[in-house]
Design an enzyme around this catalytic site. Structure first.
Site, PDB file in Angstrom:
ATOM      1  N   LYS A 102      29.749  54.825  67.382  1.00  0.00           N
ATOM      2  CA  LYS A 102      28.558  54.126  66.870  1.00  0.00           C
ATOM      3  C   LYS A 102      28.943  52.660  66.713  1.00  0.00           C
ATOM      4  CE  LYS A 102      26.366  52.474  63.750  1.00  0.00           C
ATOM      5  NZ  LYS A 102      25.905  51.037  63.744  1.00  0.00           N
ATOM      6  N   SER A 110      33.078  46.119  56.363  1.00  0.00           N
ATOM      7  CA  SER A 110      33.203  45.510  55.037  1.00  0.00           C
ATOM      8  C   SER A 110      33.752  46.488  54.000  1.00  0.00           C
ATOM      9  CB  SER A 110      31.833  45.018  54.574  1.00  0.00           C
ATOM     10  OG  SER A 110      31.021  46.130  54.268  1.00  0.00           O
ATOM     11  N   GLU A 133      39.551  50.050  57.960  1.00  0.00           N
ATOM     12  CA  GLU A 133      40.115  48.724  58.208  1.00  0.00           C
ATOM     13  C   GLU A 133      39.065  47.744  57.690  1.00  0.00           C
ATOM     14  OE1 GLU A 133      43.206  48.194  59.334  1.00  0.00           O
ATOM     15  OE2 GLU A 133      42.562  46.199  58.733  1.00  0.00           O
ATOM     16  N   CYS A 136      39.019  39.626  60.636  1.00  0.00           N
ATOM     17  CA  CYS A 136      39.558  40.081  59.350  1.00  0.00           C
ATOM     18  C   CYS A 136      40.935  39.490  59.122  1.00  0.00           C
ATOM     19  CB  CYS A 136      39.529  41.588  59.220  1.00  0.00           C
ATOM     20  SG  CYS A 136      40.197  42.434  60.588  1.00  0.00           S
ATOM     21  N   GLU A 196      35.959  37.690  50.656  1.00  0.00           N
ATOM     22  CA  GLU A 196      35.953  37.420  52.096  1.00  0.00           C
ATOM     23  C   GLU A 196      34.638  36.740  52.474  1.00  0.00           C
ATOM     24  OE1 GLU A 196      35.648  40.716  55.043  1.00  0.00           O
ATOM     25  OE2 GLU A 196      37.435  39.788  55.901  1.00  0.00           O
TER      26      GLU A 196
HETATM   27  C1  UN1 Z   1      39.807  41.918  63.404  1.00  0.00           C
HETATM   28  O1  UN1 Z   1      39.435  40.792  63.115  1.00  0.00           O
HETATM   29  O2  UN1 Z   1      39.232  42.916  62.931  1.00  0.00           O
HETATM   30  O3  UN1 Z   1      45.111  39.790  64.964  1.00  0.00           O
HETATM   31  C2  UN1 Z   1      40.894  42.210  64.361  1.00  0.00           C
HETATM   32  C3  UN1 Z   1      44.041  39.392  65.408  1.00  0.00           C
HETATM   33  C4  UN1 Z   1      43.362  40.203  66.486  1.00  0.00           C
HETATM   34  C5  UN1 Z   1      42.627  41.356  65.898  1.00  0.00           C
HETATM   35  C6  UN1 Z   1      41.661  40.998  64.816  1.00  0.00           C
HETATM   36  N1  UN1 Z   1      44.340  40.690  67.417  1.00  0.00           N
HETATM   37  O4  UN1 Z   1      43.515  38.372  65.015  1.00  0.00           O
END
Ligand code: UN1
Length: 493
Positions: free
Chosen positions: A175, A229, A250, A284, A385
């Protein structure tokens, strides 16, 4: 290119049972609709899960190296279509073309890597205390899994989940985020093209409330892998805990880059600009805090402002653009709210701070690269964040203070230190509560062969990428074979 897609269930593209659709638009130009997709509901999710359930027994018995072959072919097709996929990605998600190419490359690399893991897929043999007995461990697939992916890496992150799930022998319902359904559909088409057996990978489009929740709640889904999130992750975690489902999360982070007085300043500045503003801060791993020693704060901020001042903001298809739009109106408003909150909290804006609305920016979601100064650890802009092109400088007087400041949020994905002092670097390696620690490298840009994931509220202990990715989708099974011909009793000594 095809731009209207329903759901991919049991090896076929089908319309959703709801009959409803939604558009996907270009963040750089909201008038450009890149495609139309099914807005699915629980009945569609159920059909997809049933297809995955039917496909599971054969797929879990398919030899792992044969499962690898499908992934290898997916990687090769993606390699051949890298530029085409990257352009679609920039039009649908907004990031610059070079970054979109890197996203597709990260997906290709991981499909290759996981294909190789299928030729290993090791267990252990472990000595037995009883004679004429052997013991071994083997991985057992977890069953039908639900994969819920974000829009910021619309090819790489789906492959981070699909590749290890399929290698492990799981069948999957995917999804994708509702902001990037075209990328997801193109990727799914590649799996179809390599002849993956029907039902092994199914795609259901729609919103989190309409389709995502139904996937999490479905009793036949044995595991959920989610990137997104903290709020949504927490809700998924609670539901999975009650249903005794595997759940791998994650989530957000508040990454930091520490600059010590002995740092190579130019390098630290480049890394800060790249880490904070690549993907418009929508990673992230983005650098949203700059923890700078007071001895170098002035030259550091001066050089950073100079660098940020040179950033061209615009459509990601323009090769001169460094800062592309943010994903949508809602996200733009959220980032702008954080920018005014920071000012109310007493931080000062030293670069950017505004939305760009002139001719060339009129139809997109553009925010100038924004730098706060005088950010302090208790401010919300230093703890929450933001997921946009905003970073802030915090000053510290020592490495210990820097580590304390870096650790001072509920998140812990990625932290960098710029220093050439081995003591500073090892103190960081030892004491930072982050899943990724870099020395003299930016907070973004993890490679696919190393485990990726965060501490504290960034996740729940699982790791994606690296060989650890298989742990998300398998159970360890211990097998003991006694060939002594008699009843042997363990521990009875
Ligand atoms: C993400 O933002 O969820 O390390 C992953 C990094 C990328 C992956 C980011 N290889 O910035």
């Amino acid at each position: 290119m095809r731009t209207e897609y329903g759901n991919f269930i049991d090896g076929e593209w089908v319309d959703s049972t709801t009959g409803e659709t939604f558009p996907s638009a270009n963040p750089a130009d909201r008038n450009e609709v890149v495609g139309t997709f099914a807005r699915s509901g629980p009945a569609d999710v159920d059909q997809a899960v049933q297809a995955a359930l039917r496909a599971y027994p054969d797929w879990m018995l398919t030899p792992v190296p044969q499962r690898s072959d499908y992934l290898l072919r997916v990687a090769l097709i993606l390699e051949g279509r890298k530029d085409e996929f990257a352009e679609v990605m920039t039009r649908e998600m907004g990031k610059t073309l070079n970054e979109s190419r890197a996203d597709v490359q990260e997906g290709i690399d991981f499909a290759h890597y996981m294909s190789g893991e299928g030729r290993r897929f090791f267990g252990d043999t472990i000595p037995a205390e009883l004679p004429n007995k052997v013991q071994m461990t083997m991985r057992h697939p977890i069953g039908v899994v639900g994969l819920i992916t974000p829009w910021n890496f619309p090819i790489a992150i789906p492959l981070w989940k699909i590749a290890p799930a399929l290698i492990s022998g799981c069948t999957a319902v995917f999804k994708p985020a509702e902001d990037t359904p075209l990328c997801a559909a193109l990727l799914t088409d590649v799996f179809n093209e390599v002849g993956l057996p029907p039902g092994v990978l199914n795609l259901v489009n729609g919103t989190g409330e309409g389709a995502g929740s139904a996937l999490v709640d479905h009793p036949d889904v044995r595991a959920i892998s989610f990137t997104g999130s903290l709020d949504v992750g927490r809700a998924i975690n609670e539901k999975c805990a009650r249903a005794m489902k595997r759940c791998s999360l994650e989530l957000g982070s508040k990454n930091a880059l520490i600059v010590m007085p002995d740092a190579q300043l130019g390098l630290a500045v480049e890394a800060s600009a790249w880490g904070a503003f690549a993907t418009s801060g929508q990673r992230c791993t983005a650098t949203s805090r700059l923890i700078v020693h007071e001895d170098v704060r002035e030259p550091f901020t001066e050089q950073l402002l100079d660098r940020v001042g040179k950033m061209k903001v615009g459509n990601g298809l323009d090769p001169d653009v460094e800062l592309a739009p943010v994903i949508n109106e809602k996200q733009k408003n959220r980032v702008m709210e954080y920018i005014s909150l920071g000012q109310q909290e007493g931080a000062t804006i030293i670069a950017g701070g505004d939305e760009l609305t002139g001719d060339e920016h009129a139809n997109g979601y553009f925010i100038a690269p924004t730098v706060f100064d005088e950010m302090t650890p208790t401010m919300r802009i230093a703890r929450e964040e933001i997921f946009g092109p905003v970073t802030g400088v915090m000053r510290v007087g020592s490495i210990d203070e820097a580590i304390e400041a870096a650790n001072g949020t509920e998140y812990g994905l990625s932290c960098s230190i710029y220093s050439h002092d081995i003591t500073n670097i090892f103190k960081c390696a030892q004491q930072l509560e982050f899943g990724l620690v870099y020395a003299n490298a930016p907070t973004i840009g993890a490679e696919i062969q190393v485990p990726f994931g965060g501490m504290k509220s960034t996740g729940n202990g699982h790791r994606e990428a690296g060989p650890q990715a298989l742990d998300e989708f398998t159970e360890w099974k211990t097998v003991a074979i006694d060939f002594s011909g008699k009843l042997q009793r363990a521990q009875m000594r």
